[in-house]
Write an enzyme that holds these catalytic residues in place. Structure first.
Site, PDB file in Angstrom:
ATOM      1  N   SER A  17       0.983  -1.284   0.222  1.00 51.92           N
ATOM      2  CA  SER A  17      -0.254   0.075   0.014  1.00 51.92           C
ATOM      3  C   SER A  17       0.736   1.241   0.164  1.00 51.92           C
ATOM      4  CB  SER A  17      -0.835  -0.094   1.204  1.00 51.92           C
ATOM      5  OG  SER A  17      -1.747  -1.167   1.190  1.00 51.92           O
ATOM      6  N   GLY A  88      -6.024  -3.771  -7.828  1.00 55.45           N
ATOM      7  CA  GLY A  88      -7.189  -2.855  -7.453  1.00 55.45           C
ATOM      8  C   GLY A  88      -6.930  -1.529  -7.132  1.00 55.45           C
ATOM      9  N   ASP A 308      -6.893  -8.190   4.722  1.00 60.35           N
ATOM     10  CA  ASP A 308      -6.215  -8.901   3.812  1.00 60.35           C
ATOM     11  C   ASP A 308      -5.677 -10.478   4.375  1.00 60.35           C
ATOM     12  OD1 ASP A 308      -6.690  -7.434   1.891  1.00 60.35           O
ATOM     13  OD2 ASP A 308      -4.702  -6.101   1.954  1.00 60.35           O
ATOM     14  N   ARG A 339     -12.979 -14.593  -1.644  1.00 58.03           N
ATOM     15  CA  ARG A 339     -12.262 -15.289  -0.716  1.00 58.03           C
ATOM     16  C   ARG A 339     -12.819 -16.233   0.395  1.00 58.03           C
ATOM     17  NH1 ARG A 339      -7.323 -10.628  -0.064  1.00 58.03           N
ATOM     18  NH2 ARG A 339      -6.278 -11.280  -2.118  1.00 58.03           N
TER      19      ARG A 339
HETATM   20  C1  S3P Z   1      -5.750  -1.263   0.112  1.00 57.21           C
HETATM   21  C2  S3P Z   1      -6.777  -1.301   0.637  1.00 57.21           C
HETATM   22  C3  S3P Z   1      -7.559  -2.523   0.906  1.00 57.21           C
HETATM   23  C4  S3P Z   1      -6.899  -3.805   0.979  1.00 57.21           C
HETATM   24  C5  S3P Z   1      -6.036  -3.798  -0.422  1.00 57.21           C
HETATM   25  C6  S3P Z   1      -5.273  -2.581  -0.452  1.00 57.21           C
HETATM   26  C7  S3P Z   1      -4.947  -0.123  -0.226  1.00 57.21           C
HETATM   27  O1  S3P Z   1      -8.631  -2.685   0.123  1.00 57.21           O
HETATM   28  O2  S3P Z   1      -7.608  -5.009   0.905  1.00 57.21           O
HETATM   29  O3  S3P Z   1      -5.146  -4.856  -0.367  1.00 57.21           O
HETATM   30  O4  S3P Z   1      -3.808  -0.279  -0.652  1.00 57.21           O
HETATM   31  O5  S3P Z   1      -5.368   0.909  -0.252  1.00 57.21           O
HETATM   32  P1  S3P Z   1     -10.133  -1.766   0.316  1.00 57.21           P
HETATM   33  O6  S3P Z   1      -9.847  -0.081   0.123  1.00 57.21           O
HETATM   34  O7  S3P Z   1     -10.916  -2.047  -0.972  1.00 57.21           O
HETATM   35  O8  S3P Z   1     -10.572  -2.192   1.514  1.00 57.21           O
END
Ligand code: S3P
Length: 426
Positions: A17, A88, A308, A339
């Protein structure tokens, strides 16, 4: 059956992140940024290549990288679709960044990302004035026509750092203010990084606001080790017969450390040996030793801090005494795979008693040996969670697609083999 004894130090790679955010902020800053220990994985490469397509001179990822920033509104329209691969975070955070720019961008992704919901970022960006087109009303490919955004006060119906960050980045680029509230606190790396670069970021309970920003200072940042990657080795230590594992330099931001708190509740010894602060993030060394594990209950409030790691909690629960309950985690159904379905089906195929709940799962622990083949659905965290269970002497677990770990932890299997002295791909 040989007992597993663990010892030594495992240095896990940089936080995913924070790595995405460091590249994005470096691209939007004024001047030259230095980023050390960026995660060299497929997901972070997706962010780098999207920024590259938008005109930023991002070098090949390496231990230290230098990025010459384009300034807050200095990106150029890409001549190609922005391919986010499996990531994502790339798609949602970059959606915010391009929404603040007066040009059109088209986002694509791999098969898994193309199934994931994007309306959650499209809605607030549209409310700010961007035009967003989604495929089938919800998914990638996504086209964004940005520019001339207005300020926003957004109440999010889910705790999502990706949604919160997309809004804050759109406001940052557009030079307007934004306020986002969420039902539980999601990870706050964007807030911390923007504040450390001079932005006016305020937190009030579950709301965060960003004041209109003129420019962002260049970064000089050491990315801490990823707690989500450290979690696999903490779990291995907890499942061992004896010994301990040290995990140095791990990001100990409380919005990310729910797994370690849960591991402690399950009975393992989890100690923070030394703690300091670097670039606005708490960082420290964890020392984890085994215990007879007990079942645990996890509810909605705690979920964002270990979202996660829930597949890994379920795998630990298979070896814990009693029945583990996880609820309030319906977001798990829209991650890199569903998941909840994937974890429960895989646990059952190994002979573990497990049930799906609409928003979570129930897992009954036992000491029986576990044998079978894991269907990862190309999901890195499913592969690694079951990889840890497979490293316990006596278990015979084959993971169908071990290479999918490359999105977040490319040398996971080598590290696991080293920590357990088992050959790869058992
Ligand atoms: C993340 C936020 C989380 C997490 C993803 C990384 C990020 O998702 O599950 O692996 O770096 O902002 P969400 O914001 O959709 O909960």
């Amino acid at each position: 059956m040989a007992a597993l004894t663990v010892s030594g130090t495992v240095r896990v790679p940089g936080d995913k992140s924070i790595s995405h955010r460091a590249l994005i902020c470096a691209a939007l800053a004024d001047g030259v940024s230095h980023v050390r220990n960026v995660l060299e994985s497929a997901d972070v490469r997706s962010t780098a290549s999207v920024l590259h397509a938008l005109g930023v001179a991002i070098p090949t990822l390496g231990p230290t990288i230098t990025v010459s920033g384009s300034g807050l509104r200095g990106l150029r329209a890409a001549s190609v679709a922005l391919d986010c691969g499996n990531s994502g975070t790339t798609a949602r955070l970059m959606a915010g960044v391009v929404a603040g720019h007066a040009f059109t961008s088209r986002f694509t992704g791999d098969e898994s990302l193309s199934r994931r919901p994007m309306r959650r970022v499209a809605k607030p960006l549209e409310a700010m004035g961007a035009a967003v087109e989604l495929t089938a009303g919800e998914r990638l490919p996504m086209t964004i026509r940005g520019g001339h955004l207005r300020s926003i006060t957004w109440s999010s119906d889910r705790a999502s750092a990706q949604v919160k960050s997309a809004i804050m980045l759109a406001a940052l680029v557009a030079g307007v203010d934004a306020s986002v509230s969420e039902p539980e606190r999601s990870r706050d790396h964007t807030e911390r990084m923007l504040r450390s670069l001079g932005a006016d970021v305020r937190v009030d309970g579950l709301s965060v606001s960003l004041g209109a920003t003129r420019s962002l200072a260049a970064l000089d940042v050491d990315v801490p080790a990823d707690p989500s990657s450290a979690a696999f080795f903490a779990a291995l230590a907890a499942l061992a017969e004896s010994g301990s594992i040290d995990l140095p330099g791990v990001c100990l931001n409380p919005t990310r450390t729910g797994f370690f708190r849960v591991l402690g509740r399950m009975g393992a010894s989890v100690r923070v040996v030394e703690e300091t602060e670097r670039n606005g993030e708490p960082v420290g060394m964890l020392r984890v030793s085994p215990a007879g594990l007990k079942a645990v209950t996890i509810t909605a409030q705690e979920v964002p801090s270990l979202i996660d790691e829930l597949p890994l909690v379920a795998c630990l629960a298979a070896r814990a005494e009693g029945e583990t309950h996880i609820t309030g985690a319906s977001e798990l159904r829209v991650k890199e795979s569903d998941r909840i379905a994937a974890v429960v089906a895989n646990l059952r195929s190994l002979g573990v008693e497990a049930d799906e709940l609409p928003d979570g799962m129930r897992v009954r622990g036992s000491a029986r040996t576990l044998k079978g083949r894991i269907a990862t659905h190309a999901d890195h965290r499913i592969a690694m969670a079951f990889g840890v269970l497979g490293a316990i002497p006596g278990n015979e677990i084959v993971v169908d697609d071990p290479d999918c770990c490359a999105v977040s932890f490319p040398d996971f299997w080598a590290r696991l083999a080293h920590a357990t002295n088992h050959p790869r791909g058992r």
